[in-house]
Write a protein that holds these residues in place. Structure first.
Motif, PDB file in Angstrom:
ATOM      1  N   ASP A   1       5.161  12.516  -2.452  1.00  0.00           N
ATOM      2  CA  ASP A   1       4.044  11.592  -2.279  1.00  0.00           C
ATOM      3  C   ASP A   1       2.905  12.098  -3.167  1.00  0.00           C
ATOM      4  OD1 ASP A   1       1.522  10.707  -1.391  1.00  0.00           O
ATOM      5  OD2 ASP A   1       2.183  10.448   0.673  1.00  0.00           O
TER       6      ASP A   1
ATOM      7  N   VAL B   1      -0.563  16.330  -2.627  1.00  0.00           N
ATOM      8  CA  VAL B   1      -1.866  16.581  -2.003  1.00  0.00           C
ATOM      9  C   VAL B   1      -1.915  15.821  -0.696  1.00  0.00           C
ATOM     10  CG1 VAL B   1      -4.345  16.117  -2.143  1.00  0.00           C
ATOM     11  CG2 VAL B   1      -3.140  17.048  -4.116  1.00  0.00           C
TER      12      VAL B   1
ATOM     13  N   THR C   1      -4.022  14.284   1.900  1.00  0.00           N
ATOM     14  CA  THR C   1      -5.420  13.841   1.859  1.00  0.00           C
ATOM     15  C   THR C   1      -6.191  14.242   3.105  1.00  0.00           C
ATOM     16  OG1 THR C   1      -4.341  11.935   0.879  1.00  0.00           O
ATOM     17  CG2 THR C   1      -6.710  11.829   1.029  1.00  0.00           C
TER      18      THR C   1
ATOM     19  N   GLN D   1      -4.850   2.563  -5.523  1.00  0.00           N
ATOM     20  CA  GLN D   1      -6.243   2.592  -5.069  1.00  0.00           C
ATOM     21  C   GLN D   1      -6.963   3.934  -5.155  1.00  0.00           C
ATOM     22  OE1 GLN D   1      -3.550   2.534  -3.098  1.00  0.00           O
ATOM     23  NE2 GLN D   1      -3.905   3.338  -1.060  1.00  0.00           N
ATOM     24  N   LYS D   2      -6.356   4.908  -5.827  1.00  0.00           N
ATOM     25  CA  LYS D   2      -7.053   6.208  -5.876  1.00  0.00           C
ATOM     26  C   LYS D   2      -7.264   6.601  -7.326  1.00  0.00           C
ATOM     27  CE  LYS D   2      -5.424   7.107  -1.289  1.00  0.00           C
ATOM     28  NZ  LYS D   2      -5.668   7.886  -0.118  1.00  0.00           N
TER      29      LYS D   2
ATOM     30  N   ASN E   1       0.858  -1.197   0.000  1.00  0.00           N
ATOM     31  CA  ASN E   1       0.000   0.000   0.000  1.00  0.00           C
ATOM     32  C   ASN E   1       0.891   1.243   0.000  1.00  0.00           C
ATOM     33  OD1 ASN E   1       0.952   0.120   2.603  1.00  0.00           O
ATOM     34  ND2 ASN E   1      -0.976  -0.467   3.547  1.00  0.00           N
ATOM     35  N   GLY E   2       0.306   2.384   0.300  1.00  0.00           N
ATOM     36  CA  GLY E   2       1.088   3.619   0.258  1.00  0.00           C
ATOM     37  C   GLY E   2       2.217   3.636   1.286  1.00  0.00           C
ATOM     38  N   HIS E   3       1.975   3.046   2.451  1.00  0.00           N
ATOM     39  CA  HIS E   3       3.051   2.988   3.442  1.00  0.00           C
ATOM     40  C   HIS E   3       4.255   2.217   2.893  1.00  0.00           C
ATOM     41  CE1 HIS E   3      -0.031   4.427   6.187  1.00  0.00           C
ATOM     42  NE2 HIS E   3       0.882   4.577   7.126  1.00  0.00           N
TER      43      HIS E   3
ATOM     44  N   TRP F   1       6.147   4.474   0.581  1.00  0.00           N
ATOM     45  CA  TRP F   1       6.991   5.398   1.360  1.00  0.00           C
ATOM     46  C   TRP F   1       8.312   4.732   1.723  1.00  0.00           C
ATOM     47  CZ3 TRP F   1       2.898   7.149   5.565  1.00  0.00           C
ATOM     48  CH2 TRP F   1       2.187   8.261   5.102  1.00  0.00           C
TER      49      TRP F   1
ATOM     50  N   ILE G   1       0.260  10.003  -3.733  1.00  0.00           N
ATOM     51  CA  ILE G   1      -0.643   8.867  -3.505  1.00  0.00           C
ATOM     52  C   ILE G   1      -2.096   9.304  -3.670  1.00  0.00           C
ATOM     53  CG2 ILE G   1      -1.461   7.250  -1.717  1.00  0.00           C
ATOM     54  CD1 ILE G   1       1.519   7.131  -0.763  1.00  0.00           C
TER      55      ILE G   1
ATOM     56  N   PHE H   1      -0.224  13.293   6.417  1.00  0.00           N
ATOM     57  CA  PHE H   1       0.546  12.314   5.648  1.00  0.00           C
ATOM     58  C   PHE H   1       2.016  12.674   5.521  1.00  0.00           C
ATOM     59  CE2 PHE H   1      -3.806  11.178   4.730  1.00  0.00           C
ATOM     60  CZ  PHE H   1      -3.745   9.817   4.971  1.00  0.00           C
TER      61      PHE H   1
HETATM   62  C1  PLP Z   1      -1.307  11.285   0.636  1.00  0.00           C
HETATM   63  C2  PLP Z   1      -1.268   9.915   1.210  1.00  0.00           C
HETATM   64  N1  PLP Z   1      -0.087   9.385   1.538  1.00  0.00           N
HETATM   65  C3  PLP Z   1       0.005   8.147   2.067  1.00  0.00           C
HETATM   66  C4  PLP Z   1      -1.117   7.379   2.307  1.00  0.00           C
HETATM   67  C5  PLP Z   1      -0.969   6.025   2.907  1.00  0.00           C
HETATM   68  O1  PLP Z   1      -1.395   5.073   1.987  1.00  0.00           O
HETATM   69  P1  PLP Z   1      -1.900   3.632   2.479  1.00  0.00           P
HETATM   70  O2  PLP Z   1      -3.062   3.872   3.386  1.00  0.00           O
HETATM   71  O3  PLP Z   1      -2.262   2.944   1.202  1.00  0.00           O
HETATM   72  O4  PLP Z   1      -0.763   2.985   3.160  1.00  0.00           O
HETATM   73  C6  PLP Z   1      -2.371   7.900   1.979  1.00  0.00           C
HETATM   74  C7  PLP Z   1      -3.591   7.123   2.241  1.00  0.00           C
HETATM   75  O5  PLP Z   1      -4.686   7.601   2.213  1.00  0.00           O
HETATM   76  C8  PLP Z   1      -2.440   9.189   1.421  1.00  0.00           C
HETATM   77  O6  PLP Z   1      -3.620   9.724   1.094  1.00  0.00           O
END
Ligand code: PLP
Length: 405
Positions: free
Chosen positions: A177, A148, A150, A202-203, A70-72, A75, A179, A97
């Protein structure tokens, strides 16, 4: 005599949170298939065709590494390929974030310095330039930006941040980032001088959560030579120069996600085109803001980011005071089949759980009728809950959409 219905929520539910976003039926159908061979054949061709299309979305001619994450994960992948323990990174915090990314850097052993811009403003290039000028022994190895955030829905100007780094003549990498906003808000990775960019499936990419992407240029690749944090799994080298198909994912490929992503990229790059994708997101965002402004003219509702220049086209954070933000979310979910995003990290002593805040996700597979239905449902909630609001919101939104034609 007709009885009043218990709820008007039956029918197709609309998940209007800022990710995961709505997955198009076409993407779901592409994923609905027997398990494919992972050694040869169609799946291999799909992966090879995905790479150039991902680069087209990011507007880069450089590299992209794909991960099952995922996004983590994105990172950590990005940071571990460019950092060594003890390196200093500068986080531009414009919401929750940026801090989250900084925390990952700290766990990798980096020294993390944070420039705090609060919950309602973009990263200020002048502040960045001063911080970099003050780093006379050039200890900062990377600037971590979030295009951005979130949680706040603020959009920072990556090109202006790069210009500030150049003005300070500082060699740090610009890492962003994206994401929340890739394939929603314009991104010109190469033209804007972004060295590393991370995103997830996923976005804006309209595919279920589970794939992460790290884009990087040759400056970042040079940093990789020195990076002691790189580990076997996160190493971006085999993934971008695979010696055999299995190296793309350092093990079993995310088979069904790849079919879904292939379909999503057909929709974005092959059919709609990135300029049109960005223009659609901009128009839908402006319609939402027009409605929020109209409601706010005689009520508590207001966008978190006052200046539209710095608002994202992917997500809008709205303030209305506790507990009405939460009441409104509960009402549209129960009565209209609509899920809005919760407030994230925006609370204070009077509202520790951010119950006065909600977010609208308008990223990915979203069109005009979905936005009008969502706004109409919010209007119904305002009436039902007797929350003060100004008139004319739906008409204001419709006018914005009409003028796009
Ligand atoms: C800007 C941003 N960075 C990082 C993340 C973390 O992503 P994830 O929840 O898929 O690990 C998100 C998740 O919403 C995000 O919006």
């Amino acid at each position: 005599m007709l009885k009043a219905p218990q709820s008007l929520a039956q029918g197709r539910h609309y998940l209007a949170i800022p990710g995961p976003s709505v997955v198009p039926d076409r993407v779901l159908q592409a994923m609905h298939r027997p398990a494919p061979n992972i050694y040869t054949g169609e799946l291999v061709e799909i992966v090879e065709s995905i790479v150039p299309d991902l680069k087209a979305v990011a507007r880069t001619r450089q590299e992209v590494a794909m991960y099952i994450a995922n996004g983590h994960g994105a990172w950590e992948a990005a940071l571990s390929n460019v950092l060594s323990p003890g390196d200093r990174v500068l986080v531009l915090a414009t919401g929750r974030f940026g801090h989250g990314w900084g925390d990952i850097a700290a766990r990798l052993g980096a020294e993390v310095e944070r420039l705090e811009f609060g919950n309602a403003a973009p990263a200020d290039p002048d502040v960045l330039e001063s911080a970099l000028r003050a780093d006379t022994d050039r200890r900062i190895k990377a600037v971590l930006a979030v295009q951005v955030d979130t949680s706040t829905s603020v959009r920072s100007d990556l090109a202006a941040l790069r210009a500030a780094m150049d003005a300070a003549d500082h060699p740090a990498l610009l890492m962003s980032d994206c994401i929340a906003c890739l394939a929603c808000d314009r991104l010109e990775m190469d033209a804007w001088g972004v060295d590393v960019m991370v995103t997830g499936s996923q976005k804006g990419l309209m595919t279920p959560p589970g794939m992460a992407f790290v884009f990087f240029n040759d400056r970042a690749e040079a940093a990789r030579d020195r990076a002691a944090c790189a580990t076997s799994y996160w190493d971006w080298r085999p993934r971008t120069r695979p010696d055999g198909f299995y190296q793309y994912f350092f093990g079993t490929a995310p088979t069904h996600h790849l079919y879904g992503l292939r379909e999503a990229l057909d929709m974005l790059v092959g059919e709609e085109g990135m300029e049109a994708v960005w223009a659609r997101h901009a128009a839908l965002a402006r319609a939402i803001w027009a409605a929020v402004d109209a409601w706010g003219a005689a009520g508590p509702m207001r966008p978190n980011i006052a200046d539209p220049t710095y608002r994202s086209h992917a997500v809008t954070t709205i303030l209305m005071g506790a507990p009405d933000g939460k009441r409104l979310q509960d009402w549209v979910s129960a009565q209209a089949g609509l899920t809005l995003g919760i407030g994230l990290g925006m609370g204070d002593a009077t509202d520790p759980n951010s119950e006065g805040v909600f977010r609208i996700g308008h990223m990915g597979h979203v069109n005009a009728q979905m936005v009008m239905g969502m706004l109409g449902s919010i209007e119904a909630a305002l009436v039902a809950l007797e929350i003060p609001h100004g008139p004319g919101a739906l008409s204001a939104a419709a006018t914005v959409l009409a003028r796009q034609g």
